[in-house]
Design an enzyme around this catalytic site. Sequence first.
Site, PDB file in Angstrom:
ATOM      1  N   GLY A 141       0.838  -1.610   0.149  1.00  0.00           N
ATOM      2  CA  GLY A 141       0.202   0.305   0.023  1.00  0.00           C
ATOM      3  C   GLY A 141       0.719   1.078  -0.158  1.00  0.00           C
ATOM      4  O   GLY A 141       2.084   0.866   0.223  1.00  0.00           O
ATOM      5  N   ARG A 142       0.255   2.274   0.002  1.00  0.00           N
ATOM      6  CA  ARG A 142       0.770   3.805  -0.121  1.00  0.00           C
ATOM      7  C   ARG A 142      -0.228   4.700   0.553  1.00  0.00           C
ATOM      8  O   ARG A 142      -1.228   4.533   0.267  1.00  0.00           O
ATOM      9  CB  ARG A 142       1.574   4.149  -1.584  1.00  0.00           C
ATOM     10  CG  ARG A 142       2.389   3.419  -2.171  1.00  0.00           C
ATOM     11  CD  ARG A 142       2.622   3.894  -3.368  1.00  0.00           C
ATOM     12  NE  ARG A 142       3.834   3.547  -4.422  1.00  0.00           N
ATOM     13  CZ  ARG A 142       4.771   4.534  -4.014  1.00  0.00           C
ATOM     14  NH1 ARG A 142       4.730   4.923  -3.062  1.00  0.00           N
ATOM     15  NH2 ARG A 142       6.327   3.515  -4.566  1.00  0.00           N
ATOM     16  N   GLY A 143       0.677   4.983   1.376  1.00  0.00           N
ATOM     17  CA  GLY A 143      -0.259   6.560   1.849  1.00  0.00           C
ATOM     18  C   GLY A 143       0.007   8.061   1.839  1.00  0.00           C
ATOM     19  O   GLY A 143       1.112   7.997   0.707  1.00  0.00           O
ATOM     20  N   ASP A 176      -9.412  12.213  11.587  1.00  0.00           N
ATOM     21  CA  ASP A 176      -9.464  12.429  10.177  1.00  0.00           C
ATOM     22  C   ASP A 176     -10.564  10.969  10.549  1.00  0.00           C
ATOM     23  O   ASP A 176      -9.807  10.208  10.035  1.00  0.00           O
ATOM     24  CB  ASP A 176      -8.656  11.982  10.068  1.00  0.00           C
ATOM     25  CG  ASP A 176      -8.610  12.491   8.414  1.00  0.00           C
ATOM     26  OD1 ASP A 176      -9.155  12.950   7.493  1.00  0.00           O
ATOM     27  OD2 ASP A 176      -7.262  11.991   7.918  1.00  0.00           O
ATOM     28  N   PHE A 193       2.303   9.865   2.649  1.00  0.00           N
ATOM     29  CA  PHE A 193       3.616  10.475   3.277  1.00  0.00           C
ATOM     30  C   PHE A 193       4.721   8.658   3.106  1.00  0.00           C
ATOM     31  O   PHE A 193       6.012   8.842   2.707  1.00  0.00           O
ATOM     32  CB  PHE A 193       3.403  10.378   5.202  1.00  0.00           C
ATOM     33  CG  PHE A 193       2.982  11.661   5.486  1.00  0.00           C
ATOM     34  CD1 PHE A 193       2.988  12.866   4.577  1.00  0.00           C
ATOM     35  CD2 PHE A 193       2.506  11.790   6.145  1.00  0.00           C
ATOM     36  CE1 PHE A 193       2.603  14.458   4.702  1.00  0.00           C
ATOM     37  CE2 PHE A 193       1.237  12.888   7.028  1.00  0.00           C
ATOM     38  CZ  PHE A 193       1.860  13.915   6.997  1.00  0.00           C
ATOM     39  N   THR A 228       5.350   5.016   2.132  1.00  0.00           N
ATOM     40  CA  THR A 228       5.096   3.183   1.340  1.00  0.00           C
ATOM     41  C   THR A 228       4.842   2.388   2.679  1.00  0.00           C
ATOM     42  O   THR A 228       5.511   2.480   3.643  1.00  0.00           O
ATOM     43  CB  THR A 228       6.046   2.306   0.648  1.00  0.00           C
ATOM     44  OG1 THR A 228       6.370   3.617  -0.856  1.00  0.00           O
ATOM     45  CG2 THR A 228       5.837   1.319  -0.087  1.00  0.00           C
TER      46      THR A 228
END
Length: 265
Positions: free
Chosen positions: A16-18, A132, A20, A22
């Site tokens: 996954g990637r966020g 959030d 900010f 990986t």
Amino acid sequence: MYDTLKDSYQLFEEIGRGRFGTIIRAFCPNSAEFVACKIIDKSGLTDAQDRACLEKEPKIMSLLAPHPNILKLFNVFENDDSLAMVLELCEPTTLYDRIIKRPLSEPEAASIIKQLLEAISHCHRVGVVHRDLKPENILFDSRNNLKLADFGSAEWVSEGGSMEGVVGTPYRAYNEKVDVWSAGVMLYIMLGGIPPFYGESASEIFEAVLRGNLRFPPKVFRSVSPAAKDLLRKMICRDVSRRFSADQALRHPWILSGGEANPID
């Protein structure tokens, strides 16, 4: 940092990637368990607020541990250029992935929102406001237990205190009950398959929140029980003084009944 990280964990593929960094699947030989490793390149962050979020997130997660519905933080590795957080590994599908397929039944939605409210209640008891909450931040482990994640925007707030600013989704008005509002919005979407307020931009949605009452379109909410609608009205309430706290929501008859369609007396 990578050498230290690799001394303790075997790193595998990206999962996954966020915003900010990986997320990589990793294995911990000491515990014989797979984990998720969130690796962030700090050198590319020029915004002071982003750097502050990165520094704060592991501290807040450590403060909240342990709780069965909050993502576990196992370890942190950091140097001047990088930050790695070793986290509990969850299933690849989030709450967002579930609700875009179809509306959920009331028992399904009640099970999810109860676990989320338990996590929120725990956060608020120790003075943390998530700020959030959204379906993408709601994960599930292999046993289908809910795990609240992504505390990068979270803040500490004193009892009765308030916050300023806008973070994440614009369904907000600020004290710790902002999290209850956001959870209510998610419950509305789980049951109806649509958001409660509309707009082409964050500001338009915010205006819709200010001028509009919560509505339940008959075509969509025909089969949703009066008890579920009652809870939604009390969670998505513009008047913060009348809005339910997380603990009050957990004591609502619809939650206590497991989403059984019992009328409100």
